[in-house]
Scaffold this motif. Structure first.
Motif: not given
Length: 390
Positions: A218-220, A222, A235, A237, A259, A274
């Protein structure tokens, strides 16, 4: 100190060691002539016989009372006592005699049954069964399910399913999860090389190694510009493959390793940030649309921060860094920390610019102090906004 003379317990312990080494069971499978088996004894010396003759007689009677073995003796001519027959070895005529002596005869017969069932289906596992006989016994209660799983994988190589989707009679996901290491040993022996991904190693990569679907990376990120929000969301994920397929939502992309920094990143027109996740930065290397964006990396000012920057540039050479410079470091001197001495990166980096290379070298060589590091979350927020032109 001199070891005491051998007792029946010592004899049984010698047999027990052979059992624990797997040699007795391996011999049963492979036809090795391990029996008759002679176990040498620690015996009284000539001096002991003269000085402790009564104790020597008691010792000999104790050995003779032991069960399962015969005693081999040797005649000794003692100057004072004359000819004496002294036990010198315990001899087990058959494997069953030895196994009864250590209480393992039932286990051995159970092994025979398990080995026969296994080799009837998978004769190519003969060497494994011989080498891992005790493992087979340890798994006796589960072995029927193990064999069913092996049969299923051989019939369905690289199935491209989640573990939860495998429909194997009597087997659930948790059983496979708990036995991944054992299953991997066996599947490597049973499946053709084309069905095994060799660089996927260990229980955590079981799915990848045998063609199952694993939990997607997974990649989070904004979105820093309200005009870029996706259905009002900023925001998000998402699975990495979905992020890769995303139409480029921004012309400038920041990557940060902290984060909270990602969450607090100031808004900016046409931009996104990212959450990189340290060396998980490698996830970005195949995202083609990033190569058309202005890519900006912000990491810690320490040896690993520069190593991660160098690694990112291997796939994204146009990456520039921010707040990883001498001015930022020295402006925040009271907030410096220390990198763990045994975890620092002390190798060579080849993709840093001149200023970055100089600062990395100074940190690595302790020019500014012992193991200096400046974590990005310690940098003043006003400083961050000034650098970003806010």
């Amino acid at each position: 100190m001199k070891k005491p003379w051998s007792s029946p317990d010592d004899v049984r312990a010698s047999v027990r060691r052979l059992w624990e080494q797997g040699r007795i069971l391996a011999a049963r499978l492979g036809g090795e002539a391990l029996f008759p088996l002679e176990i040498p004894l620690r015996v009284p010396s000539i001096a002991d016989m003269g000085e402790q003759f009564g104790a020597v007689q008691d010792w000999a009677r104790q050995l003779q009372a032991g069960s399962g073995y015969e005693l081999s003796t040797r005649v000794i001519n003692h100057r004072q006592l004359g000819r004496q027959q002294v036990p010198v070895a315990a001899r087990f005529v058959t494997a069953d005699d030895a196994l009864r002596a250590i209480g393992c005869l039932t286990d051995a017969r159970r092994f025979d049954q398990l080995a026969a069932v296994t080799l009837a289906t998978f004769p190519e596992l003969r060497a494994w069964v011989g080498n891992r006989a005790l493992t087979l016994l340890d798994q006796a209660d589960e072995w029927e399910r193990i064999l069913v799983i092996l049969q299923w994988f051989r019939a369905h190589p690289r199935p491209a399913l989640y573990l939860r989707q495998l429909d194997i009679a009597g087997v659930d996901t948790k059983f496979i999860e708990a036995h991944k290491a054992l299953l991997a040993e066996l599947l490597d022996l049973l499946l053709p090389p084309s069905s095994v991904q060799p660089d996927a190693i260990g229980a955590r990569q079981f799915e990848q190694r045998y063609g199952l679907l694993g939990k997607p990376p997974m990649l989070r990120f904004r979105l820093l510009d309200p005009a870029l929000y996706i259905a009002g969301l900023h925001d998000l994920t998402v699975p990495l493959d979905q992020f890769m397929a995303l139409l480029p939502p921004a012309t400038r992309v920041y990557v940060t390793e902290n984060e909270i920094n990602m969450l607090a990143f100031p808004q900016q027109a046409g931009a996104m940030v990212i959450f990189g996740g340290g060396y998980a930065i490698d996830r970005l290397r195949d995202i083609a649309w990033l190569r058309a964006c202005e890519l900006v990396y912000w990491g810690d000012i320490d040896t690993h921060g520069f190593a991660i920057l160098d690694r990112l540039r291997a796939s994204m050479p146009h990456t520039r860094s921010i707040m990883m410079d001498a001015a930022t470091l020295h402006a925040h001197r009271p907030l410096w920390g220390m990198e763990p001495a045994d975890k620092r990166y002390v190798g060579e980096l080849t993709r840093l610019d001149t200023a970055e290379q100089a600062l990395f070298g100074a940190l690595r060589d302790n020019v500014h102090g012992q193991y200096v590091r400046m974590e990005q979350e310690r940098i003043g927020y006003r400083w961050v906004k000034d650098v970003l032109g806010q």
